[in-house]
Design a protein around this motif. Structure first.
Motif, PDB file in Angstrom:
ATOM      1  N   TRP A 967       0.848  -1.193   0.000  1.00  0.00           N
ATOM      2  CA  TRP A 967       0.000   0.000   0.000  1.00  0.00           C
ATOM      3  C   TRP A 967       0.883   1.243   0.000  1.00  0.00           C
ATOM      4  O   TRP A 967       1.819   1.345   0.794  1.00  0.00           O
ATOM      5  N   ILE A 968       0.568   2.159  -0.902  1.00  0.00           N
ATOM      6  CA  ILE A 968       1.349   3.380  -1.081  1.00  0.00           C
ATOM      7  C   ILE A 968       0.511   4.559  -0.621  1.00  0.00           C
ATOM      8  O   ILE A 968      -0.646   4.711  -1.050  1.00  0.00           O
ATOM      9  N   PRO A 969       1.049   5.431   0.263  1.00  0.00           N
ATOM     10  CA  PRO A 969       0.284   6.629   0.655  1.00  0.00           C
ATOM     11  C   PRO A 969       0.032   7.538  -0.543  1.00  0.00           C
ATOM     12  O   PRO A 969       0.931   7.780  -1.357  1.00  0.00           O
ATOM     13  N   ALA A 970      -1.197   8.031  -0.636  1.00  0.00           N
ATOM     14  CA  ALA A 970      -1.537   8.905  -1.757  1.00  0.00           C
ATOM     15  C   ALA A 970      -0.923  10.285  -1.594  1.00  0.00           C
ATOM     16  O   ALA A 970      -0.722  11.000  -2.579  1.00  0.00           O
ATOM     17  N   PHE A 971      -0.608  10.703  -0.372  1.00  0.00           N
ATOM     18  CA  PHE A 971      -0.014  12.017  -0.120  1.00  0.00           C
ATOM     19  C   PHE A 971       0.637  11.968   1.251  1.00  0.00           C
ATOM     20  O   PHE A 971       0.382  11.061   2.059  1.00  0.00           O
ATOM     21  N   GLU A 972       1.466  12.937   1.525  1.00  0.00           N
ATOM     22  CA  GLU A 972       2.132  12.996   2.811  1.00  0.00           C
ATOM     23  C   GLU A 972       1.191  13.580   3.865  1.00  0.00           C
ATOM     24  O   GLU A 972       0.449  14.512   3.603  1.00  0.00           O
ATOM     25  N   GLY A 973       1.292  13.035   5.082  1.00  0.00           N
ATOM     26  CA  GLY A 973       0.480  13.558   6.166  1.00  0.00           C
ATOM     27  C   GLY A 973      -0.975  13.132   6.049  1.00  0.00           C
ATOM     28  O   GLY A 973      -1.322  12.142   5.410  1.00  0.00           O
ATOM     29  N   LEU A 974      -1.842  13.928   6.685  1.00  0.00           N
ATOM     30  CA  LEU A 974      -3.267  13.638   6.741  1.00  0.00           C
ATOM     31  C   LEU A 974      -4.065  14.773   6.122  1.00  0.00           C
ATOM     32  O   LEU A 974      -3.561  15.897   5.999  1.00  0.00           O
ATOM     33  N   THR A 975      -5.284  14.495   5.747  1.00  0.00           N
ATOM     34  CA  THR A 975      -6.182  15.515   5.208  1.00  0.00           C
ATOM     35  C   THR A 975      -7.410  15.614   6.094  1.00  0.00           C
ATOM     36  O   THR A 975      -7.875  14.614   6.644  1.00  0.00           O
ATOM     37  N   ASP A 976      -7.918  16.835   6.252  1.00  0.00           N
ATOM     38  CA  ASP A 976      -9.120  17.054   7.053  1.00  0.00           C
ATOM     39  C   ASP A 976     -10.392  16.899   6.231  1.00  0.00           C
ATOM     40  O   ASP A 976     -11.482  16.807   6.793  1.00  0.00           O
ATOM     41  N   ARG A 977     -10.271  16.887   4.922  1.00  0.00           N
ATOM     42  CA  ARG A 977     -11.444  16.824   4.053  1.00  0.00           C
ATOM     43  C   ARG A 977     -11.913  15.379   3.903  1.00  0.00           C
ATOM     44  O   ARG A 977     -11.171  14.425   4.147  1.00  0.00           O
ATOM     45  N   THR A 978     -13.175  15.221   3.501  1.00  0.00           N
ATOM     46  CA  THR A 978     -13.739  13.894   3.262  1.00  0.00           C
ATOM     47  C   THR A 978     -13.793  13.570   1.773  1.00  0.00           C
ATOM     48  O   THR A 978     -14.600  12.754   1.340  1.00  0.00           O
ATOM     49  N   SER A 979     -12.965  14.219   1.017  1.00  0.00           N
ATOM     50  CA  SER A 979     -12.824  13.909  -0.405  1.00  0.00           C
ATOM     51  C   SER A 979     -11.406  14.224  -0.807  1.00  0.00           C
ATOM     52  O   SER A 979     -10.760  15.111  -0.232  1.00  0.00           O
ATOM     53  N   VAL A 980     -10.900  13.527  -1.805  1.00  0.00           N
ATOM     54  CA  VAL A 980      -9.520  13.716  -2.232  1.00  0.00           C
ATOM     55  C   VAL A 980      -9.416  13.302  -3.698  1.00  0.00           C
ATOM     56  O   VAL A 980     -10.157  12.427  -4.167  1.00  0.00           O
ATOM     57  N   THR A 981      -8.511  13.934  -4.397  1.00  0.00           N
ATOM     58  CA  THR A 981      -8.212  13.602  -5.792  1.00  0.00           C
ATOM     59  C   THR A 981      -6.784  13.103  -5.864  1.00  0.00           C
ATOM     60  O   THR A 981      -5.850  13.820  -5.459  1.00  0.00           O
ATOM     61  N   ILE A 982      -6.593  11.915  -6.360  1.00  0.00           N
ATOM     62  CA  ILE A 982      -5.268  11.306  -6.494  1.00  0.00           C
ATOM     63  C   ILE A 982      -4.877  11.376  -7.961  1.00  0.00           C
ATOM     64  O   ILE A 982      -5.610  10.881  -8.828  1.00  0.00           O
ATOM     65  N   LYS A 983      -3.739  11.980  -8.233  1.00  0.00           N
ATOM     66  CA  LYS A 983      -3.287  12.195  -9.609  1.00  0.00           C
ATOM     67  C   LYS A 983      -2.093  11.302  -9.930  1.00  0.00           C
ATOM     68  O   LYS A 983      -1.581  10.591  -9.074  1.00  0.00           O
ATOM     69  N   ASP A 984      -1.675  11.390 -11.247  1.00  0.00           N
ATOM     70  CA  ASP A 984      -0.489  10.672 -11.754  1.00  0.00           C
ATOM     71  C   ASP A 984      -0.622   9.174 -11.544  1.00  0.00           C
ATOM     72  O   ASP A 984       0.319   8.496 -11.092  1.00  0.00           O
ATOM     73  N   LEU A 985      -1.783   8.627 -11.841  1.00  0.00           N
ATOM     74  CA  LEU A 985      -1.985   7.188 -11.768  1.00  0.00           C
ATOM     75  C   LEU A 985      -1.805   6.586 -13.156  1.00  0.00           C
ATOM     76  O   LEU A 985      -2.077   7.237 -14.174  1.00  0.00           O
ATOM     77  N   PRO A 986      -1.336   5.326 -13.263  1.00  0.00           N
ATOM     78  CA  PRO A 986      -1.134   4.716 -14.582  1.00  0.00           C
ATOM     79  C   PRO A 986      -2.462   4.441 -15.281  1.00  0.00           C
ATOM     80  O   PRO A 986      -3.388   3.889 -14.681  1.00  0.00           O
ATOM     81  N   THR A 987      -2.553   4.815 -16.542  1.00  0.00           N
ATOM     82  CA  THR A 987      -3.778   4.651 -17.312  1.00  0.00           C
ATOM     83  C   THR A 987      -4.033   3.176 -17.589  1.00  0.00           C
ATOM     84  O   THR A 987      -3.121   2.440 -17.974  1.00  0.00           O
ATOM     85  N   GLY A 988      -5.289   2.750 -17.378  1.00  0.00           N
ATOM     86  CA  GLY A 988      -5.678   1.378 -17.668  1.00  0.00           C
ATOM     87  C   GLY A 988      -5.346   0.382 -16.589  1.00  0.00           C
ATOM     88  O   GLY A 988      -5.741  -0.787 -16.696  1.00  0.00           O
ATOM     89  N   GLU A 989      -4.671   0.791 -15.532  1.00  0.00           N
ATOM     90  CA  GLU A 989      -4.293  -0.122 -14.459  1.00  0.00           C
ATOM     91  C   GLU A 989      -5.462  -0.281 -13.479  1.00  0.00           C
ATOM     92  O   GLU A 989      -6.172   0.666 -13.177  1.00  0.00           O
ATOM     93  N   LYS A 990      -5.636  -1.517 -12.959  1.00  0.00           N
ATOM     94  CA  LYS A 990      -6.645  -1.760 -11.930  1.00  0.00           C
ATOM     95  C   LYS A 990      -6.026  -1.464 -10.576  1.00  0.00           C
ATOM     96  O   LYS A 990      -5.001  -2.060 -10.226  1.00  0.00           O
ATOM     97  N   MET A 991      -6.651  -0.564  -9.838  1.00  0.00           N
ATOM     98  CA  MET A 991      -6.104  -0.107  -8.561  1.00  0.00           C
ATOM     99  C   MET A 991      -7.148  -0.322  -7.467  1.00  0.00           C
ATOM    100  O   MET A 991      -8.354  -0.263  -7.696  1.00  0.00           O
ATOM    101  N   GLN A 992      -6.641  -0.568  -6.269  1.00  0.00           N
ATOM    102  CA  GLN A 992      -7.474  -0.678  -5.075  1.00  0.00           C
ATOM    103  C   GLN A 992      -7.134   0.487  -4.146  1.00  0.00           C
ATOM    104  O   GLN A 992      -5.971   0.878  -4.037  1.00  0.00           O
ATOM    105  N   PHE A 993      -8.159   1.038  -3.473  1.00  0.00           N
ATOM    106  CA  PHE A 993      -7.973   2.206  -2.626  1.00  0.00           C
ATOM    107  C   PHE A 993      -8.586   1.918  -1.251  1.00  0.00           C
ATOM    108  O   PHE A 993      -9.565   1.164  -1.123  1.00  0.00           O
ATOM    109  N   ARG A 994      -8.026   2.565  -0.207  1.00  0.00           N
ATOM    110  CA  ARG A 994      -8.568   2.455   1.140  1.00  0.00           C
ATOM    111  C   ARG A 994      -8.312   3.743   1.908  1.00  0.00           C
ATOM    112  O   ARG A 994      -7.361   4.478   1.603  1.00  0.00           O
TER     113      ARG A 994
END
Length: 1343
Positions: A967-994
């Motif tokens: 599991w790779i952190p999407a960003f450093e530290g923590l976020t206070d928001r209940t929504s987030v946008t993760i960028k620079d992901l490989p196109t066409g790859e199947k990804m799991q998020f938590r």
């Protein structure tokens, strides 16, 4: 927020379990206690069991057992084991010995009596009844089941709908099920051939309150009868008790008495016992559920809950299947016998059909857990099967799915088919029911077929008028909305929407807010015998609370051990004369939360402030022994040489406050001895010695050298004298010598090296020659030399030397003295870790152990905002790391430590840093994909259900490729928001998020997506969302800024194009900025030419969406044209003009006409907002010349320049006499007629109310107001207004007595007319009523 739930402390580590044994076998019940020295009592039917004879009771450490050899059927009763404040109930069920299999089909015995107690329940009860008996049902009095005849009496409520639940806040305890099969039901006997996996709970009950016998949970088969019995002893009651039966939470069954329900009340004058019975006749499946019985007598009240389980009827071989689908006939009712009831109903009264409540209580249906046997598969929709099947198959389907009332089901099916008729007026109707919290708002929505149709909203059949901000009506296209703001209990009603001849109805339920605990209970530690008050404060006055101790509800018992006090919103539990048994966890509960506190009771310790001292007195002197203790109420006894001292003429014993004295006058030699003071009730004493000094003169012809006689001398450990700091050091050294030697005492340093002594004390002939300190007393008697040091201190430790000299020689002896003390306080403790209700604390040993090894430590804790410290252990704890438990999550605590050695306990350490026990939050909920593109993904979620008392630090988002566990952190530290946008992901790859939530206790369990997501953008059709304010023409003034923000959607990013009147925009005049989600049209300084229709086109490939916006730029108008003087007569001038050529791009709303005398040229306004283009100016002055001008007005304002009249008008001094033409006078008289009637109203007491109507009539009619046909014109409480035919009656601060029928009567010469309405005055809610009363008092004070 409410205080977290704290688990009750149990004295048992292992509890006994109910057992089933064969007759003649041996049964062993085993328990384990938390403490090895705990006292355990066994009980059978609430009576204590002793070892020997039938029972064998053993105890080994913390393990205890009860053995019953050779059990019989009489042993099949309830048992209990008690340790401290914990009590565990269990049951032994004895079954008959195994019989041959062929005996299993024996017919069950049918009891003769109509009422069965738990002991009467036959072993032939159905197996399902034993297995599915509600183990957690409340323990209540027995219920009886009648198989054939009707019950002899009944007094109860009708059963509720299946969706209803029992009353909240009632503690549940295990209860048995009383079931009895009728003769015609042919039950299957539960013989040893049938296995029973379930264990029946304890059937006994602890009766408290008014009930001497409570209704008990029962079972019944469909179509059978059952009776519930409650008994009340009226010996101590001043008034006849009143009983009420309820089903569910609020349904009173008194009004449901009739065909299926009967209530009865009996009274025995000899025993003064009231018996209340509730008979349920021909039970149905929907009768199952929770019931409640309440009894009250003046200020006394008691209630109990019980359950009714309804089983489906069983069939056996040879049974007529069609009989299972028949309803109970009137003939069968007659065969069952006559009914004796105190409440008689009609034949159909109390049908107990609660289908009408199903819609209202649909939300409760989900939470209902009824133990009703239905053989139908829960995944099969029986209604759907019946609708599709032919009529000939109905009975077969009903038999397969366990339907007993086929005829009723077919009627309901026929009704459902009728309801399938499509509505012509409604496309979508109201839901059956809505629920809203008090103080919130709710929006009711329907959709009609005709967008132009008129809609009426009714509340309880009365039309809702759009007045004020309470009700808001909205119409958007085909949808109609009714918004109810600030919902109160008065809004809990039925609402109907009427469209033409059709209507739809819904029920609105207003939920009251829960009762919250504002001030929590505090932990307390008291001494034995003291009074304890546990106090809390709730959010509402008069709220019901429940007190518990170690999970057991507290009630007012006969000993008045517990008293409950209410003072407004404060609730207090009072415990008089606290004992060790009162230790435990106390809990107060409301329907909105609970609070927990711990009570510790300690034995009182008696402290000695001043001990008695040794005395040496001469003959005829007075001897006084004096001591002081901490408790002034403690008495004591004086002893001399172990013999009690009695007061006499020379001996006086006094006790004043904390001081005890023994005074002996005229001391004699026989008074010498050891005196002891023993406090009553405490295992210690205070001792001192009385020495009698006798002066004698001896003539010794010879001289002996001095000699010291000591058994131990030197500096070894065995010869060391140990004294506790603060106590008296007394060294009594026997000496001899003649003549009497001179005694010198010296003290060396602690090192023991010989040299200059630190202190020296000399004694000769009984007098102290040198005294280094005032605490030292040196005295000598015949043959003894006594060295006394009052209040030994740490620096008094060392080697003491005694030297005796006389003319014949000298002798020396050394005595090693060691002073021991309590240890120094430990350093401040450190908190290593915290949990949900615990923490781990560590500390360092004290720097000085007081001369004795440390045997352990005592820990205390307190809440940060409290001043009361609670001790965590009473026995010294040897380690320096301790885990403290039983804390409340989210509450700040502090810890401190005491060190303990053989001497005593040190002072407490400094308090630790405050800490808060917390637990990780629950996982975030609702994790889903909000948006996705070729290289990015947007996720959103909601906050966890359980955040806990610690603040949420933020969220951490991680991702990994499918099939990988990295599991790779999407960003450093923590976020206070209940929504987030993760960028620079490989196109066409199947990804799991938590996603995981973090607080000070660490991360929560992760919330993951249900399946992996492919990173690829999904095409979305373009759609423009025009804001509501732009759906109409946008009007702006010249020079104002125009900024239009229009959102849209579509993926990939659409192409956005703006047009004006079909032509592209001029970029010099209009600016456009586009983003991925919206477009902005901006005009910095608008002009008249910017008016027009602006079109927006959003296009993705070949798919597009368009929208338009109309903009109107307005300006001030130009002046009117051609102002002319058309005629002059008398004092009047007629003017006429034309509208202006430039209307400012909007409608001309009027004109302003002004006049001026040519002598002064001062302008005066004659008309404002005058809409015509001609007028007559009157009241001009004779002999003066006047000019006129006119301004045009539009929505922007006046025209900058006026239009002046070219000519002037001269008003002549003498004019021609005007002779008006003669006309036939027209009769304009008209009888009064009310054009708008009075409307009935419902108002709240304390607020001014008005009633309005309008009347027309010539001449002006005389208006009179009446209340209940009484004239109220001259009453000061009412004010009447009349303006332009609108009549208003104002009622100042009405009360409930102002309600009634109000009449308005209008009378003139041509006739009269009357209109009336009803006024209802309601009392406001208690909290509003108190505010209104306060306002009224303030206003009266001002007056």
């Amino acid at each position: 927020m409410p205080e977290p739930v704290k688990k009750a402390v149990s004295a048992f580590a292992k509890k006994p379990k109910p057992q089933v044994a064969e007759e003649g076998s041996s049964v062993v019940f085993e328990v384990e206690t938390e403490k090895a020295d705990a006292k355990v009592r066994w009980q059978c039917n609430a009576k204590d069991i002793t070892s020997g004879g039938k029972y064998v009771v053993t105890a080994e450490g913390n393990k205890h057992s009860l053995t019953i050899p050779a059990v019989t059927m009489a042993d099949s009763v309830g048992y209990a084991v008690i340790a401290g404040g914990s009590k565990v109930k269990f049951e032994l069920k004895v079954k008959a010995k195994e019989e041959p299999p062929q005996d299993c089909a024996a017919e069950p015995a049918v009891p003769d009596t109509a009422t069965a107690t738990p002991a009467d329940v036959p072993a032939a009860a159905p197996v399902e009844a034993l297995v599915e008996a509600p183990v957690e049902a409340p323990v209540e009095a027995p219920a009886s089941v009648n198989g054939g005849g009707e019950p002899s009496s009944g007094s109860s409520e009708a059963p509720t709908a299946p969706g209803e639940t029992p009353s909240e806040g009632v503690a549940e305890a295990p209860a048995p099920v009383a079931n009895q099969q009728p003769q015609d039901a042919h039950p299957v006997e539960a013989s040893p051939c049938l296995s029973v996996d379930g264990q029946l709970p304890d059937t006994r009950q602890d009766l408290t309150g008014l009930f001497t016998e409570k209704p008990q949970t029962g079972e019944v088969t469909v179509g059978e009868n059952i009776t519930f019995v409650a008994k009340v002893n009226a010996t101590s009651l001043l008034k006849k008790p009143t009983i009420k039966w309820f089903k569910g939470k609020w349904m009173d069954l008194a009004s449901k008495s009739g065909k299926h329900l009967q209530l009865k009340e009996l009274y025995d004058r000899n025993t003064k016992m009231y018996t209340f019975e509730m008979h349920i006749i021909a039970a149905k499946a929907n009768f199952a559920g929770g019931y409640r019985c309440e009894v009250s007598s003046r200020d006394k009240f008691d209630s109990c809950n019980f359950e009714l389980t309804v089983h489906e009827a069983r069939t056996v071989e040879g049974f007529d299947i069609r009989a299972a689908f028949r309803r109970t006939s009137a003939a069968a009712q007659k065969r069952s016998g006559p009914s004796v009831s105190s409440i008689d109903g009609g034949d159909d009264t109390g049908e107990l059909d609660f289908s009408a409540l199903l819609k209202k209580r649909d939300s409760f249906l989900k939470a209902s857990t009824r133990a009703i046997h239905v053989n139908a598969d829960p995944d099969v929709d029986v209604w759907d099967i019946l609708q599709k099947a032919p009529a000939s198959e109905y009975e077969k389907i009903a038999f397969q799915h366990g339907i007993t009332d086929l005829r009723g089901m077919l009627k309901r099916l026929k009704k459902m088919k009728k309801e399938e008729k499509k509505s012509e007026a409604f496309l979508r109707k109201l839901d059956p029911a809505y629920q809203v919290e008090k103080g919130h708002k709710i929006k009711l929505e329907i959709e009609v077929a005709n967008p132009d149709v008129e809609v009426k909203w009714l509340k309880n059949g009365q039309e809702i008028q759009p007045t004020g901000s309470k009700y808001i009506f909205e119409s958007i296209g085909n949808k109609r909305y009714l918004t109810i703001n600030h919902c109160s209990l008065a809004d809990d009603a039925a609402y109907t929407c009427v469209v033409g001849e059709e209507k739809c109805t819904t029920e609105l339920f207003v939920k009251e807010p829960p009762v919250l605990i504002l001030k929590n209970l505090e932990d307390q530690m008291v001494m034995k015998g003291e009074r304890v008050e546990l106090e809390c404060e709730v959010s509402e006055e008069g709220a019901l609370v429940k007190w518990e101790k170690d999970g057991v509800e507290l009630t007012r018992d006969e000993s008045f051990k517990y008293r409950f006090k209410k003072d407004g919103r404060k609730h207090v539990l009072i415990i008089n004369d606290a004992t060790k048994e009162d230790c435990g966890i106390y809990r107060v509960k409301t329907n909105g939360g609970e609070s927990v506190a711990e009570l510790l009771v300690q034995e009182k310790e008696l402290e000695v402030y001043q001990s008695i001292a040794d005395l040496t007195v001469k003959a005829k002197d007075e001897a006084v022994f004096k001591c002081e203790v901490s408790d002034e109420n403690v008495k004591g006894i004086w002893y001399k040489n172990s013999v009690e001292v009695k007061a006499d003429a020379r001996t006086h014993i006094t006790h004043i406050g904390r001081i005890h004295k023994l005074t002996i006058d005229d001391v004699k030699p026989e008074d010498e001895g050891d005196y002891t003071f023993v406090p009553e009730g405490y295992a210690f004493n205070l001792s001192a010695k009385l020495n009698f000094l006798e002066v004698k003169i001896d003539f010794v012809p010879r001289q002996d050298p001095p000699k010291i006689h000591l058994d131990c001398m030197g500096r070894t450990a065995e010869s060391t004298i140990v004294v506790v700091a603060g106590n008296k050091l007394r060294l009594d050294v026997p000496i001899t010598g003649d003549p009497a030697p001179t005694v010198i005492w010296t003290k060396a340093d602690k090192g023991g090296e010989r040299g200059a002594p630190e202190h020296t004390w000399s004694l000769k002939d009984g007098e102290v020659i040198s005294d280094g300190q005032g605490r030292v007393h040196v005295e000598s008697t015949k043959g003894h030399c006594v060295f006394t040091l009052e209040g030994a201190e740490r620096q008094d430790e060392g080697i003491y030397s005694v030297i005796v000299r006389n003319p014949a020689g000298e002798d020396t002896a050394d005595i090693n003295v060691k002073v021991v003390d309590v240890p120094d306080p430990p350093p401040a403790p450190r908190i290593l870790s915290v949990g949900e209700d615990s923490c781990v604390v560590q500390w360092d040993p004290p720097l000085f152990d007081g001369g004795q090894p440390i045997i352990g430590y005592v820990l205390e804790r307190k809440k940060k905002k409290s001043y009361r410290w609670m001790r965590l252990n009473f026995d010294p704890y040897a380690d320096t790391t301790f885990e403290a438990k039983k804390m409340i999550e989210g509450v700040a605590y502090e810890m401190r430590i005491y060190a303990v050695n053989a001497i005593g306990m040190s002072r407490h350490s400094p308090a630790s840093q405050p800490f808060i026990p917390v637990a990780p939050t629950s996982e975030p909920i609702g994790l889903c994909v909000d948006d996705i593109s070729d290289t990015s993904i947007s996720l959103k979620w909601r906050t966890p259900d359980r955040v806990g008392s610690a603040e949420l630090d933020g969220y951490g988002v991680e991702y990994c490729k499918e099939g990988s566990d990295e599991w790779i952190p999407a960003f450093e530290g923590l976020t206070d928001r209940t929504s987030v946008t993760i960028k620079d992901l490989p196109t066409g790859e199947k990804m799991q998020f938590r996603v995981r939530a973090y607080n000070m206790a660490g991360p929560s369990t992760p919330a993951s997506l249900a399946q992996a997501v492919t990173i690829r953008e999904i095409m979305q059709r373009p759609k423009i969302w025009i804001p509501r304010n732009l759906r109409q023409t946008l009007i702006k003034r010249v020079g104002e800024t125009i900024n239009l923000v229009i959102p849209f959607q579509g993926k990939p990013k659409p192409k956005v194009t703006w047009f004006k009147e079909g032509e592209p925009l001029d970029p010099k005049q209009v600016s456009v900025r586009n983003s991925e989600t919206d477009t902005i049209l901006f005009i910095r300084k608008s002009e008249r030419k910017d008016s027009g229709k602006y079109s927006l086109q959003v296009q993705i490939e070949n798919v597009e969406d368009t929208a338009s916006v109309n903009i109107q730029i307005v300006d001030v108008p130009g002046p009117p044209e051609a102002l002319k003087i058309m005629d002059v007569w008398g004092f009047n001038v007629a003017l006429e003009w034309k509208p202006p050529k430039d209307n400012g791009n909007c409608e001309i709303i009027g004109y302003t006409i002004q006049k001026a005398d040519k002598k002064t040229m001062e302008w005066y306004t004659v008309y404002e907002q005058y809409r015509r283009t001609n007028c007559v100016v009157s009241d001009l002055i004779m002999g003066n010349d006047f000019v006129f001008r006119a301004y045009a007005i539009n929505m922007v304002g006046l025209s900058p320049d006026p239009c002046d009249s070219k000519d002037s008008a001269y008003i002549q001094k003498t004019g021609i006499v005007y002779k008006p033409p003669s006309y036939k006078e027209h009769d304009f008289s008209e009888a009064p007629k009310f054009t708008h009637p009075l409307v009935s109203r419902s108002v709240i007491a304390g607020y001014n109310a008005t009633l309005s109507c309008s009347v027309r009539g010539i001449p002006k009619p005389k208006v009179t107001w009446y209340k209940n046909k009484m004239d109220i014109s001259n009453e000061a409480k009412y004010r009447m207004f009349s303006k332009q035919g609108v009549l208003t009656l104002e009622i100042r601060k009405p009360c409930t007595f102002d309600g009634g029928v109000y009449i308005c009567k209008a009378v003139n010469d041509s006739g009269e007319d009357v209109v009336e309405c009803k006024l209802e005055v309601r009392l406001p809610p208690p909290e509003v009523h108190s505010v209104v009363q306060a306002q009224i008092i303030k206003e009266e004070a001002k007056k």
